[in-house]
Design an enzyme around this catalytic site. Structure first.
Site, PDB file in Angstrom:
ATOM      1  CG  ASP A 188       7.221  34.942 -16.634  1.00 11.23           C
ATOM      2  OD1 ASP A 188       7.630  35.050 -17.824  1.00 11.23           O
ATOM      3  OD2 ASP A 188       6.687  35.868 -16.008  1.00 11.23           O
ATOM      4  CG  ASN A 190       3.951  33.553 -25.039  1.00  7.33           C
ATOM      5  OD1 ASN A 190       4.028  32.531 -24.351  1.00  7.33           O
ATOM      6  ND2 ASN A 190       3.991  34.760 -24.492  1.00  7.33           N
TER       7      ASN A 190
END
Ligand code: IPE
Ligand code: IPE
Ligand code: MG
Length: 264
Positions: A20, A68
């Site tokens: 991330d 996503n």
């Protein structure tokens, strides 16, 4: 090549990483988010190489979540291009380093060109026993469990599964990770302390290590720090300290490793 060494002591058999912070890394530098993803791909290359070098048996990387897909179309397209490029470039390296490539998630949702590269990498690396590299692509933990439940329900429907016999091993056998042990260590970069729908079933007893380092900056030293943190933990699996006999303990002792990993 860096001369970094892992900490001495038992290494986790399976490391999972939530990679991330690419976007913030770029934004902090006044760069487009995609540049962060591009740098992130470099970290992937280095950490995969390093994990293989030091003898990690399974490395699973969260590369693109089912959620996503909701990002801006140009970011999604850019990520798909990078993924394609990564697979094209890394295939020879995977073969050279004996890395078996696999995926979890709904790869059928990915662009056809990417799917072809995934198939190619899988075929070219089947049975290689240096390390299993798994990319989680269009992956969501709840979605994976839901798909497993559907498969089990169909099995019941066809009379192949007796509902009375369904146990945890039945569920495991229908997950995308059916032929992998559960992660021993989960690393999440970039400061967030959440699971974000990653490996909801499999992380039940993983040790969680969070680092402030953004994924594009994540280096071998940071990986070593996470391994050190892991080694300091006592994994009890619900037991008491005095019940533990020493040596590496896993929460899925019944797991039979795939052919290549038997020496692990
Ligand atoms: C991780 O970085 C990569 C993907 C989710 C594809 P992010 O893109 O989530 O970066 P941040 O969290 O916005 O900084
Ligand atoms: C998780 O990161 C997904 C990947 C690393 C591929 P996100 O950036 O999507 O997670 P949230 O939105 O911060 O929970
Ligand atoms: Mg993020």
């Amino acid at each position: 090549m860096s001369d970094t060494r892992p900490p001495s002591g038992p290494l986790p058999r399976h490391v999972a990483i939530i990679m991330d912070g690419n976007g913030r890394w770029a934004e902090e530098r006044g760069l487009p988010r995609l540049e962060g993803h591009r740098q992130g791909a470099k970290s992937v290359r280095d950490i995969v190489t390093y994990a293989r070098e030091i003898g990690i048996r399974y490395l699973t990387l969260f590369a693109f979540s089912s959620e996503n897909w909701g990002r801006p179309a140009d970011e999604v397209a850019g990520l798909m291009d990078l993924l394609h490029e990564y697979l094209v470039e890394e295939r020879p390296t995977m073969i050279k380093n004996g890395i078996e490539f696999s995926t979890i998630g709904v790869v059928e949702k990915l662009p056809k060109t990417v799917q072809r590269m995934i198939d190619g990498c899988k075929k070219a690396t089947t049975g290689l026993d240096g390390m299993r590299l798994t990319l989680a692509l269009s992956y969501g933990g709840r979605e994976e469990i839901t798909r497993a439940l559907k498969k089990i329900a169909r099995g019941v429907d066809r009379g192949e599964i007796d509902p009375a016999e369904i146990d945890e091993s039945t569920v495991k056998a229908h997950l995308d990770t059916h032929d992998m042990p559960d992660p021993d260590l989960l690393i999440r970069t970039s400061g967030e302390r959440r699971i974000s729908n990653f490996m909801m079933w499999q992380l039940a007893y993983a040790e969680l290590v969070f680092t402030e380092v953004a994924w594009p900056d994540f280096a071998r030293e940071d990986f070593n720090r996470a391994l050190m943190a892991y080694q300091k933990r006592e994994r009890r699996f619900g037991l008491t300290t005095s019940q533990l006999q020493g040596g590496p303990v896993y929460n899925d002792a019944a797991f039979v490793p795939h052919e290549g990993a038997k020496s692990a």
